[in-house]
Design a protein around this motif. Structure first.
Motif, PDB file in Angstrom:
ATOM      1  N   ARG A 192       0.805  -1.217   0.000  1.00 33.23           N
ATOM      2  CA  ARG A 192       0.000   0.000   0.000  1.00 33.23           C
ATOM      3  C   ARG A 192       0.839   1.268   0.000  1.00 33.23           C
ATOM      4  O   ARG A 192       0.310   2.353   0.103  1.00 33.23           O
ATOM      5  CB  ARG A 192      -0.932  -0.028   1.207  1.00 33.23           C
ATOM      6  N   LEU A 193       2.140   1.121  -0.115  1.00 29.72           N
ATOM      7  CA  LEU A 193       3.004   2.288  -0.181  1.00 29.72           C
ATOM      8  C   LEU A 193       3.009   2.831  -1.606  1.00 29.72           C
ATOM      9  O   LEU A 193       2.814   2.087  -2.569  1.00 29.72           O
ATOM     10  CB  LEU A 193       4.431   1.921   0.251  1.00 29.72           C
ATOM     11  N   PRO A 194       3.217   4.128  -1.776  1.00 28.13           N
ATOM     12  CA  PRO A 194       3.240   4.684  -3.142  1.00 28.13           C
ATOM     13  C   PRO A 194       4.468   4.195  -3.908  1.00 28.13           C
ATOM     14  O   PRO A 194       5.511   3.905  -3.330  1.00 28.13           O
ATOM     15  CB  PRO A 194       3.294   6.190  -2.908  1.00 28.13           C
ATOM     16  N   ILE A 195       4.321   4.101  -5.204  1.00 32.40           N
ATOM     17  CA  ILE A 195       5.419   3.660  -6.052  1.00 32.40           C
ATOM     18  C   ILE A 195       6.345   4.856  -6.271  1.00 32.40           C
ATOM     19  O   ILE A 195       5.916   5.938  -6.683  1.00 32.40           O
ATOM     20  CB  ILE A 195       4.902   3.120  -7.392  1.00 32.40           C
ATOM     21  N   LEU A 196       7.617   4.673  -6.014  1.00 28.09           N
ATOM     22  CA  LEU A 196       8.593   5.737  -6.189  1.00 28.09           C
ATOM     23  C   LEU A 196       9.219   5.636  -7.569  1.00 28.09           C
ATOM     24  O   LEU A 196       9.468   4.550  -8.085  1.00 28.09           O
ATOM     25  CB  LEU A 196       9.678   5.644  -5.111  1.00 28.09           C
ATOM     26  N   ASP A 197       9.488   6.802  -8.171  1.00 23.63           N
ATOM     27  CA  ASP A 197      10.125   6.829  -9.488  1.00 23.63           C
ATOM     28  C   ASP A 197      11.631   6.764  -9.311  1.00 23.63           C
ATOM     29  O   ASP A 197      12.255   7.703  -8.815  1.00 23.63           O
ATOM     30  CB  ASP A 197       9.738   8.112 -10.234  1.00 23.63           C
ATOM     31  N   PHE A 198      12.222   5.650  -9.714  1.00 20.92           N
ATOM     32  CA  PHE A 198      13.666   5.491  -9.669  1.00 20.92           C
ATOM     33  C   PHE A 198      14.217   5.713 -11.086  1.00 20.92           C
ATOM     34  O   PHE A 198      13.574   5.325 -12.077  1.00 20.92           O
ATOM     35  CB  PHE A 198      14.057   4.095  -9.180  1.00 20.92           C
TER      36      PHE A 198
END
Length: 78
Positions: free
Chosen positions: A63-69
């Protein structure tokens, strides 16, 4: 004064047979309490398992937001 050789008078209130509890009643109470204990134990185990699964979901990260790597190609170009 009563002498030491006299036997005490039989008092109906001190007779242990009047207040004896039937063995079948004791067996019923014991059986009911053990069944209640088993049911409570199973319910407690299920509740603890549910709490454990819920806490596992918190730490899983679904449920954590997806981070842009940055992509590997973008880092090589700079």
């Amino acid at each position: 004064m009563p002498s030491a050789n006299q036997q005490p008078s039989s008092n109906p209130a001190s007779n242990p047979d009047l207040f004896s509890i039937p063995q079948s009643f004791l067996l019923q109470i014991g059986t009911a309490s053990i069944l209640l204990l088993l049911i409570t134990g199973k319910t407690t185990v299920r509740a603890l398992e549910a709490i454990g699964e819920a806490s596992e979901e918190l730490f899983r990260g679904d449920r954590l937001p997806i981070l842009d790597f940055p992509e590997d190609q973008e880092t090589e170009q700079t």
